[in-house]
Design a protein around this motif. Sequence first.
Motif, PDB file in Angstrom:
ATOM      1  N   ASN A 198       0.594  -1.161   0.087  1.00  0.00           N
ATOM      2  CA  ASN A 198      -0.025  -0.011  -0.014  1.00  0.00           C
ATOM      3  C   ASN A 198       0.770   1.211  -0.036  1.00  0.00           C
ATOM      4  OD1 ASN A 198      -2.403   0.713  -0.071  1.00  0.00           O
ATOM      5  ND2 ASN A 198      -3.049   0.231   2.066  1.00  0.00           N
ATOM      6  N   LEU A 199       2.007   1.255   0.617  1.00  0.00           N
ATOM      7  CA  LEU A 199       2.933   2.448   0.378  1.00  0.00           C
ATOM      8  C   LEU A 199       3.771   2.526  -0.428  1.00  0.00           C
ATOM      9  CD1 LEU A 199       4.064   1.919   4.309  1.00  0.00           C
ATOM     10  CD2 LEU A 199       2.279   3.559   3.566  1.00  0.00           C
ATOM     11  N   HIS A 203       0.299   0.556  -9.003  1.00  0.00           N
ATOM     12  CA  HIS A 203      -0.634  -0.483  -9.524  1.00  0.00           C
ATOM     13  C   HIS A 203      -0.747  -1.901  -8.759  1.00  0.00           C
ATOM     14  CE1 HIS A 203       0.427   2.042 -12.614  1.00  0.00           C
ATOM     15  NE2 HIS A 203      -0.510   1.921 -13.603  1.00  0.00           N
ATOM     16  N   TYR A 204      -2.028  -2.375  -9.061  1.00  0.00           N
ATOM     17  CA  TYR A 204      -2.087  -3.675  -8.124  1.00  0.00           C
ATOM     18  C   TYR A 204      -2.704  -4.648  -9.089  1.00  0.00           C
ATOM     19  CZ  TYR A 204      -1.916  -1.045  -4.049  1.00  0.00           C
ATOM     20  OH  TYR A 204      -1.450  -0.376  -3.122  1.00  0.00           O
ATOM     21  N   GLY A 205      -2.293  -6.118  -9.200  1.00  0.00           N
ATOM     22  CA  GLY A 205      -2.867  -7.185  -9.865  1.00  0.00           C
ATOM     23  C   GLY A 205      -2.913  -8.142  -8.590  1.00  0.00           C
ATOM     24  N   ILE A 206      -4.351  -8.577  -8.511  1.00  0.00           N
ATOM     25  CA  ILE A 206      -4.794  -9.494  -7.631  1.00  0.00           C
ATOM     26  C   ILE A 206      -5.016 -10.861  -8.129  1.00  0.00           C
ATOM     27  CG2 ILE A 206      -6.656 -10.070  -5.812  1.00  0.00           C
ATOM     28  CD1 ILE A 206      -6.740  -6.852  -5.752  1.00  0.00           C
ATOM     29  N   ALA A 218      -3.485   2.557  -8.093  1.00  0.00           N
ATOM     30  CA  ALA A 218      -3.436   2.807  -6.700  1.00  0.00           C
ATOM     31  C   ALA A 218      -4.758   3.811  -6.553  1.00  0.00           C
ATOM     32  CB  ALA A 218      -2.645   3.227  -6.167  1.00  0.00           C
ATOM     33  N   LYS A 219      -4.987   4.577  -7.569  1.00  0.00           N
ATOM     34  CA  LYS A 219      -6.059   5.656  -7.630  1.00  0.00           C
ATOM     35  C   LYS A 219      -7.525   4.809  -7.698  1.00  0.00           C
ATOM     36  CE  LYS A 219      -7.192   9.941  -9.747  1.00  0.00           C
ATOM     37  NZ  LYS A 219      -8.179   9.592 -10.658  1.00  0.00           N
ATOM     38  N   GLN A 222      -8.261   3.540  -4.178  1.00  0.00           N
ATOM     39  CA  GLN A 222      -8.529   4.315  -3.287  1.00  0.00           C
ATOM     40  C   GLN A 222      -9.966   4.756  -3.626  1.00  0.00           C
ATOM     41  OE1 GLN A 222      -6.392   7.931  -3.766  1.00  0.00           O
ATOM     42  NE2 GLN A 222      -5.838   8.125  -1.592  1.00  0.00           N
ATOM     43  N   GLU A 223     -10.592   4.901  -4.964  1.00  0.00           N
ATOM     44  CA  GLU A 223     -11.837   5.168  -5.032  1.00  0.00           C
ATOM     45  C   GLU A 223     -12.796   4.028  -4.607  1.00  0.00           C
ATOM     46  OE1 GLU A 223     -11.914   6.582  -9.153  1.00  0.00           O
ATOM     47  OE2 GLU A 223     -10.715   8.447  -8.583  1.00  0.00           O
ATOM     48  N   LYS A 224     -12.211   2.741  -4.988  1.00  0.00           N
ATOM     49  CA  LYS A 224     -13.071   1.750  -4.801  1.00  0.00           C
ATOM     50  C   LYS A 224     -13.246   1.351  -3.220  1.00  0.00           C
ATOM     51  CE  LYS A 224     -12.946  -0.941  -8.955  1.00  0.00           C
ATOM     52  NZ  LYS A 224     -13.045  -2.394  -9.598  1.00  0.00           N
TER      53      LYS A 224
END
Length: 307
Positions: A198-199, A203-206, A218-219, A222-224
């Motif tokens: 998180n820090l 970008h993320y991939g799950i 990351a944006k 944050q919105e989700k």
Amino acid sequence: MSEYILRTSGLTKKYKHTTALNNVNLSIKKGAIYGFIGQNGAGKSTFIKLVAGLAFASEGSIELFGEIDPEKLIEARKRVGTIIEGPALFPHMTAKQNLEVHRVQRGIPGKECIEKTLALVGLQHTGKKKTRNFSLGMKQRLGLAMALLSEPEFLILDEPINGLDPMGVVEIRELLLKLNREKGTTILISSHILSELNLLATHYGIIHDGKLLEELTAKDLQEKCQHYLHIKVDKPHQGVAVLEEELGTKEFEVMPDGIIKLYKFVGEPGLVSTTLAANGAVIEQFMPMGEDLEEYFTKLIGGGNHE
Ligand SMILES: Nc1ncnc2c1ncn2[C@@H]1O[C@H](COP(=O)(O)OP(=O)(O)OP(=O)(O)O)[C@@H](O)[C@H]1O
């Protein structure tokens, strides 16, 4: 040149009894810090091994630095630094000697890179100490130094902060951010320590059960990550009635412990609290909250159909 450092298409890896990776389409843009999230056994290491050329895909393709042809991929992989499943170190050698062996094996010119890289990871003062006497954190940092020796444009790190103490975690995080900002290094970092990603991550991939469930910035995250008002009143059913009848909303959840999560009026806490109080509810707890990466991840992998 492609704006993508890495793109996979339909990447699949089947072992005899397991499909470790199932039709993965993942892409990483130049300059990104890509947090690769998944539980144990989700397929992170398998994905990383395929990209690094340490295992062969059953189906699908890998595009690295715009190259997809297997011959050209070999060349492209020289621009990548990797740590996979902990570094392979010679225990009877010092940090410097280990790096020298790695430098020669990888054909990296010039010895000066060794001192420079040792300093970069904070191991410049380890002198004659053999790596068998290193702490886990020091070994991790030496592994990182190996990956960084050739000044790679793309760094792939499989669980690099496992075993590090809190200070070590901060140092590695700062180092990775520095490499990303100052040298533009693109980074793929797998971890199950979500708060740490998180820090760092842009970008993320799950990934779950070999499938890439979602890619997001990351944006987006944050919105989700829904924001809500956490409300505890003496009589939850009374609170619920006030929300429905006086504020005209059903956008809330009542948790088993009676806490009400109100997803509407998040920006108007005063209106909500005064309405509740004016209608006889005794407010015991009242605060704005937001889900974090950990909660989002748990909800996503626990939340129903992934087909
Ligand atoms: N060589 C292998 N032979 C058979 N099955 C394998 C092999 N390597 C991995 N697997 C299986 O593939 C699946 C994905 O494993 P993988 O190591 O990629 O997961 P991971 O997300 O990296 O988890 P971890 O964090 O535990 O390393 C698991 O079910 C694992 O048991």
